[in-house]
Design an enzyme around this catalytic site. Sequence first.
Site, PDB file in Angstrom:
ATOM      1  N   ARG A  77       0.794  -1.233   0.144  1.00  0.00           N
ATOM      2  CA  ARG A  77      -0.124   0.132   0.079  1.00  0.00           C
ATOM      3  C   ARG A  77       0.932   1.224   0.045  1.00  0.00           C
ATOM      4  NH1 ARG A  77       2.394   1.815   3.683  1.00  0.00           N
ATOM      5  NH2 ARG A  77       0.864   3.570   3.987  1.00  0.00           N
ATOM      6  N   GLY A  78       0.191   2.658  -0.055  1.00  0.00           N
ATOM      7  CA  GLY A  78       0.944   3.835  -0.199  1.00  0.00           C
ATOM      8  C   GLY A  78       1.145   3.868  -1.757  1.00  0.00           C
ATOM      9  N   ALA A  79       0.907   5.074  -2.102  1.00  0.00           N
ATOM     10  CA  ALA A  79       0.791   5.344  -3.687  1.00  0.00           C
ATOM     11  C   ALA A  79       1.876   4.903  -4.547  1.00  0.00           C
ATOM     12  CB  ALA A  79       0.615   6.939  -3.805  1.00  0.00           C
ATOM     13  N   ASP A 101      -2.056  10.601  -2.146  1.00  0.00           N
ATOM     14  CA  ASP A 101      -2.143   9.486  -2.830  1.00  0.00           C
ATOM     15  C   ASP A 101      -2.663  10.066  -4.290  1.00  0.00           C
ATOM     16  OD1 ASP A 101      -2.949   8.094  -0.293  1.00  0.00           O
ATOM     17  OD2 ASP A 101      -2.834   6.599  -1.726  1.00  0.00           O
ATOM     18  N   ARG A 108      -7.497  -0.502  -6.658  1.00  0.00           N
ATOM     19  CA  ARG A 108      -7.769   0.777  -5.528  1.00  0.00           C
ATOM     20  C   ARG A 108      -7.947   2.112  -6.346  1.00  0.00           C
ATOM     21  NH1 ARG A 108      -4.445   0.969  -0.407  1.00  0.00           N
ATOM     22  NH2 ARG A 108      -5.959   2.160   0.357  1.00  0.00           N
ATOM     23  N   GLN A 154      -2.102   2.462   9.889  1.00  0.00           N
ATOM     24  CA  GLN A 154      -0.771   2.633   9.238  1.00  0.00           C
ATOM     25  C   GLN A 154       0.432   3.077  10.161  1.00  0.00           C
ATOM     26  OE1 GLN A 154      -3.437   3.082   7.770  1.00  0.00           O
ATOM     27  NE2 GLN A 154      -3.606   2.426   5.705  1.00  0.00           N
ATOM     28  N   ASN A 192      -5.272  12.363   0.902  1.00  0.00           N
ATOM     29  CA  ASN A 192      -4.480  11.432   1.637  1.00  0.00           C
ATOM     30  C   ASN A 192      -5.408  10.793   2.595  1.00  0.00           C
ATOM     31  OD1 ASN A 192      -1.863  10.545   2.135  1.00  0.00           O
ATOM     32  ND2 ASN A 192      -1.949  11.843   4.248  1.00  0.00           N
ATOM     33  N   LYS A 193      -4.737   9.869   3.177  1.00  0.00           N
ATOM     34  CA  LYS A 193      -5.517   9.174   4.341  1.00  0.00           C
ATOM     35  C   LYS A 193      -6.357   9.909   5.315  1.00  0.00           C
ATOM     36  CE  LYS A 193      -5.348   5.611   4.499  1.00  0.00           C
ATOM     37  NZ  LYS A 193      -6.201   4.680   3.816  1.00  0.00           N
TER      38      LYS A 193
HETATM   39  O1  MRU Z   1      -4.581   3.224   2.366  1.00  0.00           O
HETATM   40  P1  MRU Z   1      -2.869   3.300   2.379  1.00  0.00           P
HETATM   41  O2  MRU Z   1      -2.280   2.915   3.508  1.00  0.00           O
HETATM   42  O3  MRU Z   1      -2.365   3.114   0.922  1.00  0.00           O
HETATM   43  O4  MRU Z   1      -2.767   4.973   2.209  1.00  0.00           O
HETATM   44  C1  MRU Z   1      -1.672   5.472   2.001  1.00  0.00           C
HETATM   45  C2  MRU Z   1      -1.452   7.059   2.586  1.00  0.00           C
HETATM   46  O5  MRU Z   1      -2.415   7.573   2.507  1.00  0.00           O
HETATM   47  C3  MRU Z   1      -0.043   7.690   2.111  1.00  0.00           C
HETATM   48  O6  MRU Z   1      -0.248   8.864   2.981  1.00  0.00           O
HETATM   49  C4  MRU Z   1       0.055   8.015   0.692  1.00  0.00           C
HETATM   50  O7  MRU Z   1      -0.109   6.973  -0.085  1.00  0.00           O
HETATM   51  C5  MRU Z   1       1.248   8.511   0.528  1.00  0.00           C
HETATM   52  S1  MRU Z   1       2.609   7.045   0.724  1.00  0.00           S
HETATM   53  C6  MRU Z   1       4.244   7.838   0.292  1.00  0.00           C
END
Ligand code: MRU
Length: 372
Positions: A54-56, A251, A97, A210, A261-262
């Site tokens: 996970r993470g963009a 993201d 996603r 996370q 973002n999250k």
């Molecule tokens: O749902 P996730 O864990 O994929 O969400 C991740 C985030 O919100 C991060 O802040 C974002 O992807 C940046 S990662 C460098």
Amino acid sequence: MKINQQYYRSIWLHPQDKKVVQIIDQRSLPHAFVIRDVKTVAEGVYAIKEMLVRGAPLIGAMAAYSMYLATLEAHQQQVADVAAFLQQAATNLLASRPTAVNLHWAVQRQQAAIGLAKSIDEKMTVALQTAQDICEEDVEICRMIGVHGLPLLTAISKQKKGDTVNILTHCNAGWIATVDWGTATSPIYQAHEKGIKVHVWVDETRPRNQGARLTAWELAEHGVPHTVIVDNAGGHLMQHGLVDICIVGTDRTTYTGDVANKIGTYLKALAAKDNGVPFYVALPSTTIDWQMRDGLKEIPIEQRRASEVTHIQGLHEGEIKQVQLTPTNSAAANFAFDVTPARLVTGLITERGICAASEQGIASLFPKTTLA
Ligand code: MRU
């Protein structure tokens, strides 16, 4: 970055078998360190959807490797219509996603590269090279985000006469969310390496935690001082002068500077604005959506299953367990991201430098790509 003194990336090709991609299964961190093999595009889709990765930026890297795996499958199965097979693979990946735009960027880059190759052998070679290029580029981009973000922390440290710089971060925009370095964490790791005293307030980041599970684990592995806080604590800390700067990831960022973002990021930005705390977003340019102007209206917000809210995961007597939090008959909603309007963002830290979160600011660093 290092885990237990050994250097790792978050994704890599199996050293003995280049038909296998390996990843760290992030679902079981920090309690168990599990490496998984990904051998098919379906497994790649599953890894993204179920958040083994996970993470963009890492989602983008997994998607790129998955397109490579799709070329291998097309070859092994001797499919008659390779183009249709690869298009289906791309469609399945794109549906995995919705919010992180890196997924689209990586799949499109692969499709363009593979499309130019004529034979299936050539497609396999090109797809592997493209996936590896994407990973290498991501490492360098994230390192440069650190280079450009570092002066922000150095300046605060100087202003505080060498006292600890307190940084608040949300979710995990760390090395485990990218291929290496991380985005929000890259300036922090680089400051720590340079001997600048830093301390990170880590938002736990419900529902999937996370922050508590991944950011805390990463920082602990690197010996970066940090404290995990509940998601609701940030405002209180800012009111009492305990946060010098917020740095988060994203993201998807519109070309006008709105930031998805999250979930919960927006509330931190509001609290930061009210308390005069600088609020920075660290991002690779691969996270900019050049088609989207209005983040609130246009960015698709993923809604995940309710069980991530009604249940929580933890370690009990040596085993990773899920326990129920809420009454059995209570409904739960799980919006995975929110949008922070550009007006609340102090600046964007990119691989090319820091700019204002605005169309002009972004265009000043990325002039050719921005739409009129
Ligand atoms: O749902 P996730 O864990 O994929 O969400 C991740 C985030 O919100 C991060 O802040 C974002 O992807 C940046 S990662 C460098």
